[in-house]
Design a protein around this motif. Structure first.
Motif, short mmCIF file in Angstrom:
data_model
loop_
_atom_site.label_atom_id
_atom_site.label_comp_id
_atom_site.label_asym_id
_atom_site.label_seq_id
_atom_site.Cartn_x
_atom_site.Cartn_y
_atom_site.Cartn_z
N ALA A 29 -8.34 -9.98 -4.13
CA ALA A 29 -9.27 -10.29 -5.48
C ALA A 29 -8.06 -10.81 -6.46
O ALA A 29 -8.15 -11.80 -7.14
CB ALA A 29 -9.95 -9.04 -5.82
N ALA A 30 -6.95 -10.00 -6.46
CA ALA A 30 -5.81 -10.31 -7.54
C ALA A 30 -5.48 -11.92 -7.14
O ALA A 30 -5.13 -12.60 -8.16
CB ALA A 30 -4.92 -9.27 -7.59
N MET A 31 -5.24 -11.97 -6.01
CA MET A 31 -4.72 -13.35 -5.52
C MET A 31 -5.73 -14.45 -5.79
O MET A 31 -5.14 -15.61 -5.90
CB MET A 31 -4.50 -13.27 -4.03
CG MET A 31 -3.31 -12.54 -3.62
SD MET A 31 -2.76 -12.62 -1.90
CE MET A 31 -2.14 -14.02 -1.65
N ALA A 32 -6.80 -14.02 -5.78
CA ALA A 32 -7.99 -15.28 -5.93
C ALA A 32 -7.94 -15.61 -7.44
O ALA A 32 -7.81 -16.90 -7.87
CB ALA A 32 -9.18 -14.66 -5.50
N LEU A 33 -7.62 -14.63 -8.41
CA LEU A 33 -7.40 -15.07 -10.01
C LEU A 33 -6.24 -15.64 -10.17
O LEU A 33 -5.90 -16.45 -11.07
CB LEU A 33 -7.79 -13.71 -10.37
CG LEU A 33 -8.86 -13.00 -10.70
CD1 LEU A 33 -9.13 -11.83 -11.72
CD2 LEU A 33 -10.21 -13.81 -10.57
N ALA A 85 -15.83 -14.67 -10.58
CA ALA A 85 -15.92 -15.63 -11.20
C ALA A 85 -15.44 -15.72 -12.57
O ALA A 85 -15.60 -16.87 -13.39
CB ALA A 85 -17.45 -16.42 -11.23
N HIS A 86 -15.42 -14.23 -13.07
CA HIS A 86 -15.11 -14.24 -14.42
C HIS A 86 -13.77 -14.60 -14.82
O HIS A 86 -12.92 -14.51 -14.10
CB HIS A 86 -15.39 -12.64 -14.83
CG HIS A 86 -16.67 -12.17 -15.07
ND1 HIS A 86 -17.00 -10.81 -14.89
CD2 HIS A 86 -17.92 -12.84 -14.97
CE1 HIS A 86 -18.31 -10.80 -15.14
NE2 HIS A 86 -18.92 -11.92 -14.97
N PRO A 87 -13.57 -15.15 -16.07
CA PRO A 87 -12.21 -15.20 -16.66
C PRO A 87 -11.36 -14.06 -16.78
O PRO A 87 -11.91 -12.94 -16.82
CB PRO A 87 -12.22 -16.15 -18.03
CG PRO A 87 -13.72 -15.49 -18.29
CD PRO A 87 -14.57 -15.16 -17.29
N GLN A 88 -10.31 -14.19 -16.95
CA GLN A 88 -9.25 -12.82 -17.01
C GLN A 88 -9.41 -12.39 -18.43
O GLN A 88 -9.68 -13.27 -19.26
CB GLN A 88 -7.72 -13.28 -16.88
CG GLN A 88 -7.59 -13.46 -15.39
CD GLN A 88 -6.04 -13.34 -15.15
OE1 GLN A 88 -5.35 -12.40 -15.76
NE2 GLN A 88 -5.40 -14.27 -14.65
N LEU A 100 -10.67 -19.66 -2.25
CA LEU A 100 -10.06 -18.88 -3.51
C LEU A 100 -8.75 -18.48 -3.38
O LEU A 100 -8.36 -18.45 -4.40
CB LEU A 100 -11.00 -17.38 -3.37
CG LEU A 100 -12.60 -17.31 -3.25
CD1 LEU A 100 -12.88 -15.98 -3.24
CD2 LEU A 100 -12.94 -17.65 -4.74
N VAL A 101 -8.20 -18.54 -2.13
CA VAL A 101 -6.76 -18.61 -1.89
C VAL A 101 -6.22 -19.69 -0.91
O VAL A 101 -6.86 -19.67 0.07
CB VAL A 101 -6.40 -17.17 -1.60
CG1 VAL A 101 -4.94 -16.83 -1.25
CG2 VAL A 101 -7.07 -15.96 -2.40
N PRO A 102 -5.07 -20.21 -1.28
CA PRO A 102 -4.65 -21.26 -0.19
C PRO A 102 -4.39 -20.45 1.11
O PRO A 102 -4.26 -19.20 1.30
CB PRO A 102 -3.24 -21.65 -0.81
CG PRO A 102 -3.45 -21.28 -2.41
CD PRO A 102 -4.10 -20.33 -2.33
N SER A 103 -4.58 -21.34 2.20
CA SER A 103 -4.30 -20.57 3.54
C SER A 103 -2.95 -19.94 3.84
O SER A 103 -1.97 -20.40 2.90
CB SER A 103 -4.14 -21.66 4.63
OG SER A 103 -5.51 -22.42 4.73
N LEU A 104 -3.13 -18.78 4.01
CA LEU A 104 -1.80 -18.03 4.29
C LEU A 104 -1.09 -18.40 5.61
O LEU A 104 -1.93 -18.60 6.80
CB LEU A 104 -2.11 -16.41 4.10
CG LEU A 104 -2.68 -15.88 3.01
CD1 LEU A 104 -2.95 -14.37 3.30
CD2 LEU A 104 -1.76 -15.95 1.97
N ARG A 105 0.10 -18.47 5.90
CA ARG A 105 0.91 -18.75 6.79
C ARG A 105 2.04 -17.57 6.95
O ARG A 105 2.93 -17.47 5.99
CB ARG A 105 1.39 -20.13 6.78
CG ARG A 105 0.46 -21.13 7.13
CD ARG A 105 -0.44 -21.22 8.48
NE ARG A 105 -1.23 -22.39 8.36
CZ ARG A 105 -2.47 -21.97 8.03
NH1 ARG A 105 -2.92 -21.08 7.81
NH2 ARG A 105 -3.24 -23.20 8.08
N PRO A 106 2.12 -16.93 7.93
CA PRO A 106 1.22 -16.65 8.89
C PRO A 106 -0.28 -16.17 8.47
O PRO A 106 -0.34 -15.65 7.61
CB PRO A 106 1.71 -15.65 9.99
CG PRO A 106 3.19 -15.61 9.43
CD PRO A 106 3.17 -15.87 8.22
N ALA A 107 -1.35 -16.37 9.29
CA ALA A 107 -2.62 -16.33 8.65
C ALA A 107 -3.03 -14.73 9.05
O ALA A 107 -4.31 -14.46 8.57
CB ALA A 107 -3.75 -17.42 9.52
#
Length: 238
Positions: A116-120, A43-46, A99-106
């Protein structure tokens, strides 16, 4: 009186140092994203220390998964795979798209630190740029996989894919179904191209390595994103 003056000066100096230290500690408390010793929180900002904290998660399985648990993010941890230089122990799949859009393939299952980096990245780069260029959000990330026990193409060094510490993103799908693919849209010079270039530029400094079609022909159809641990924490963005 003269003999007392040096003590008074020392007292004033000590008082000023104390006040400065209290203010510094208060600032650090209010801005943990800038302090390497503060615990990483999704939840912290960068901040100045964000990349360093993400790198720290690469070798801290328990600490990394705990960050997702504190954030209330649903995930499924995948079994460790591989041996030696190809052992991947942080593989995970998020069970929602908060946190992260759905990955395709999942079933890509990138490592926890990369996730974690992808979430930010999603929060601070991808979604704001999607709103700016298209007025809607990204709902899917097409990918070419994460784990692959191999060396870097043309080199003897081990790839970050060998430990699932990387993911290759090939396309972004918007809420209305629009698909923005690197292989088709990188060089057109329109909004899609501008979006992709802006995403690449915004990824620099968050990930350890960002490779785009500008790097070489092998990356003509995807962004390579990883959290490589390097001496002095230097990063690569091409």
């Amino acid at each position: 009186m003269k003999s007392f003056r040096p003590y008074l000066l020392w007292f004033v100096a000590a008082l000023l140092v104390t006040v400065a230290a209290i203010r510094a500690m208060t600032w650090v408390r209010d801005h943990p994203e800038h302090w390497p010793g503060a615990r990483f929180e999704l939840a912290h900002p960068q901040g100045w220390a964000t990349h360093r904290k993400l790198i720290g998660l690469v070798g801290d399985d328990a600490g990394c998964f705990a960050a997702f648990e504190r954030a209330g993010a649903g995930y499924q941890r995948r079994p460790a795979v591989g041996e030696g230089a190809c052992r991947a122990s942080q593989r995970m799949v998020l069970t929602g798209d908060r946190l992260v859009p759905s990955l395709r393939p999942a079933n890509a299952a990138p490592g926890c630190a990369v996730t974690a980096a992808m979430a930010l990245w999603t929060r601070d780069v991808v979604q704001p740029l999607a709103q700016r260029y298209f007025g809607q959000k990204v709902v899917e990330l097409e990918n070419l996989g994460s784990y692959n026990c191999r060396t870097i193409a043309g080199r003897a060094a081990q790839s970050e894919h060998a430990t699932a510490n990387a993911i290759d993103i090939s396309a972004f799908v918007l809420a209305d179904g629009t698909r923005i693919a690197l292989i088709n849209d990188w060089g057109d010079g329109d909004r899609r191209s501008e979006f992709l270039h802006a995403v690449r530029d915004g990824s620099c400094g968050l990930f350890s390595t960002v490779l785009s079609p500008d790097h070489d022909a092998a990356h003509a159809n995807h962004f390579h994103l990883d959290m490589a641990v390097r001496t002095a924490g230097w990063s690569v963005c091409r």
